[in-house]
Scaffold this active site. Structure first.
Site, short mmCIF file in Angstrom:
data_model
loop_
_atom_site.label_atom_id
_atom_site.label_comp_id
_atom_site.label_asym_id
_atom_site.label_seq_id
_atom_site.Cartn_x
_atom_site.Cartn_y
_atom_site.Cartn_z
CB CYS A 107 79.68 25.35 9.29
SG CYS A 107 77.93 25.72 9.26
CG HIS A 208 79.63 23.82 5.26
ND1 HIS A 208 80.25 22.81 5.80
CD2 HIS A 208 78.78 24.24 5.57
CE1 HIS A 208 79.57 22.69 6.70
NE2 HIS A 208 78.64 23.51 6.94
CD GLU A 210 82.83 21.71 3.52
OE1 GLU A 210 83.40 22.89 3.71
OE2 GLU A 210 81.80 21.33 4.11
#
Ligand code: MN
Length: 230
Positions: A107, A208, A210
């Site tokens: 990001c 993102h 994760e």
């Protein structure tokens, strides 16, 4: 021994805290790496020592990047900035590039890598003009709200040619640095991933990973980073 993966931390000026989201730490652990949170530091030689010590780096998400670092005045839609973090991470990214240290930008981190290598960003995607998708999704962060069309290079990680990714940004890459190439775009043309030309693992994604679980566009990126770190 597990690869030592530095995760760049953010600054909370209100509480005077340095912090990282646990989801980055957990994603590195799942990928078999040893996460280490890296605070923003003042000295250039600290960046050098870190580059020597770490096996790879993650430039994490966070606030907006201060436009002074790409020689612009602040646009009215600019959000919170962490100027000391920007300064340190730009130095760290330039050094990581020079020394061939594998890096993953997430990001804000993708935009930061681009700026460190001479590119720039839209301070707010509205500045670009034209029809835009919703890039600051109102859905929960684990939801892949828009798709990105990936290149052949990213398709090596697996999955279909269109990856469903989350989108939690209002800034975006404008001019791509000469040493980088585009690896994914959204349907509105917004740049969603970049990678190094003629280098080892140096990848940035606008989403993102994760939060996206066990998918090539999620944990797959962390696994690829850990693999490159050995
Ligand atoms: Mn997006």
């Amino acid at each position: 021994m597990a690869a030592l993966i530095g995760i760049c931390a953010g600054i909370d000026y209100g509480e005077n805290n340095i912090f990282s989201r646990r989801s980055y730490v957990q994603a590195v652990e799942r990928a078999g790496g040893l996460p280490l949170i890296i605070p923003p530091l003042k000295e250039k030689k600290s960046a050098e020592k870190l580059i020597e010590t770490l096996d790879a780096l993650i430039f994490a998400g966070g606030g907006d990047i201060a436009p002074i670092y790409f020689k612009e005045e602040p646009h009215i839609a600019l959000g919170n900035v962490e100027p000391e973090r920007d300064r340190f991470e730009i130095a760290l990214a330039a050094l990581a590039w020079e020394r061939n240290l594998p890096a993953l930008g997430i990001c804000r981190g993708m935009q930061l890598i681009n700026i460190a290598l001479g590119g720039d960003i839209w301070q707010d995607l509205e500045m670009r003009g034209g029809a835009l998708l919703q890039h600051n999704q109102k859905a929960p962060p684990w939801h892949g709200s828009h798709r990105v069309e990936i290149t052949k290079a990213l398709s090596k990680l697996g999955g279909p040619r269109l990856w469903p990714v989350n989108s939690l940004h209002h800034q975006g890459i404008r001019k791509v640095a000469d040493n980088l190439k585009i690896e994914a775009k959204a349907a509105d043309g917004v740049i969603e991933a970049i990678s190094a030309r003629d280098k080892g693992f140096f990848i940035g994604v606008q989403w993102h990973p994760e939060w996206l679980g066990d998918a090539p566009w999620g944990d797959g990126l962390f696994k690829a980073l850990v693999l490159a770190a050995h």
